[in-house]
Design a protein around this motif. Sequence first.
Motif, mmCIF file in Angstrom:
data_model
loop_
_atom_site.group_PDB
_atom_site.id
_atom_site.type_symbol
_atom_site.label_atom_id
_atom_site.label_comp_id
_atom_site.label_asym_id
_atom_site.label_seq_id
_atom_site.Cartn_x
_atom_site.Cartn_y
_atom_site.Cartn_z
ATOM 1 N N TYR A 59 0.803 -1.220 0.000
ATOM 2 C CA TYR A 59 0.000 0.000 0.000
ATOM 3 C C TYR A 59 0.841 1.279 0.000
ATOM 4 N N ALA A 60 2.147 1.156 0.074
ATOM 5 C CA ALA A 60 2.993 2.316 0.349
ATOM 6 C C ALA A 60 2.923 3.407 -0.715
ATOM 7 N N ALA A 61 2.650 3.038 -1.949
ATOM 8 C CA ALA A 61 2.625 4.040 -3.018
ATOM 9 C C ALA A 61 1.337 4.855 -3.017
ATOM 10 N N THR A 62 0.314 4.381 -2.282
ATOM 11 C CA THR A 62 -0.990 5.046 -2.347
ATOM 12 C C THR A 62 -1.573 5.404 -0.984
ATOM 13 N N ASN A 63 -0.926 5.008 0.120
ATOM 14 C CA ASN A 63 -1.574 5.185 1.422
ATOM 15 C C ASN A 63 -1.213 6.490 2.145
ATOM 16 N N GLY A 64 -0.431 7.346 1.488
ATOM 17 C CA GLY A 64 -0.153 8.662 2.056
ATOM 18 C C GLY A 64 0.771 8.653 3.255
ATOM 19 N N ALA A 65 1.634 7.639 3.371
ATOM 20 C CA ALA A 65 2.568 7.573 4.495
ATOM 21 C C ALA A 65 3.420 8.839 4.544
ATOM 22 N N THR A 66 3.630 9.343 5.761
ATOM 23 C CA THR A 66 4.366 10.605 5.928
ATOM 24 C C THR A 66 5.682 10.433 6.676
ATOM 25 N N PHE A 67 6.063 9.186 6.981
ATOM 26 C CA PHE A 67 7.321 8.967 7.703
ATOM 27 C C PHE A 67 7.887 7.599 7.346
ATOM 28 N N LEU A 68 9.168 7.417 7.608
ATOM 29 C CA LEU A 68 9.824 6.124 7.464
ATOM 30 C C LEU A 68 10.027 5.516 8.844
#
Length: 359
Positions: A59-68
């Motif tokens: 999901y990482a390309a589309t889930n809007g993650a804001t941190f690593l």
Amino acid sequence: MGIPIHVEKDTTLRVKILDACGMTCTFCHNEGTPVASDNRKRTVGDFTATGISGRVSIYAATNGATFLPAPIPADEEFGRVLTWLRDALGFTEVHLTGGEPTLHPSVANLIRIATQAGYRVGMTSNGEHGDRVLPGCGEAGLDRVNFSIFGTTPTELAEVQHSRYRKPTLAQRKIDALKRSIATCEMHDIKASANIVVLDHSHAPRVHRLLDEYSPHLSVRLLNSLDHGTDSINAIEHILTERGAVVEAHYLTAGVSGMRTAYRLPNGRRVFFKQIRSLRLPETCAGCRFNNGTDCQEGFYGVRLYYDRAGRYHVGVCIQRMDLCLPIEDFLISSVRKEILTLRESEYRRLTARRGTGL
């Protein structure tokens, strides 16, 4: 009708303690975060779901993650955060995830901190380093391990890995390590269960082999793949039919989407089918673009705790919407916390009232 229904409230906090993993499973959601090693030079909004490591975060390309993600330090702050969340949401159990938790250099200390904060501690592991790490974890208070079994033969395991790592010799080493880890649990009185993600019916042979060849004391749970939809669910139901399984009971957890159905096999062995029921946070999920019968694959599965590379803790409620994550301080005073508590209580009342009438 007539099948017992057991209802309990959700009091489990999932904690992603690190991102590293020695496997490259093609269906991994990685707890919603991007694979750290593949995204260190990328900026927010440009995270990739795949990279040179061979690992994926679907999901990482589309889930809007804001941190690593970063490894959680085994320090006083971790204990404080667990205490805050325990008091704010009534949590009684911590479930350690990753990546692969046994790769964390201080995993036993993290477990000790969690038990001192009043939690029962579980872990999901692929068994890579269990024989070396689990004895110390048991001494620190680890209650159980859910082993993720992705293949019972080198060929099966290799099939669900990145093409670069589809090597029988490597897969055999992983399987041998898993078996040693399961044996270590038995020797140290740590409860052990096997989680098998079934993508489609082509994966049926490994389920049958697991049931035939692994210890009858190992609890087995069949999980549908979030990324394979009804093909996965239909495959599990067909496997259970092939084994002559009979439904014994349903187990519902009020306030989250996870549910289990217990089956009894002709030889007396118990097998669980763990799947997702349709459950949303009434307000948070209302306007979500995934809030429909097709795109929302996990529903509200529960609360997850993360730690980022800048040394901050985040609380998440959806791996498909990582943009909903809040810093721990903001979450504790947010309407989302109250929404979770309200949903849990209302669900518990509704489900207990319906126990005698079926699902």
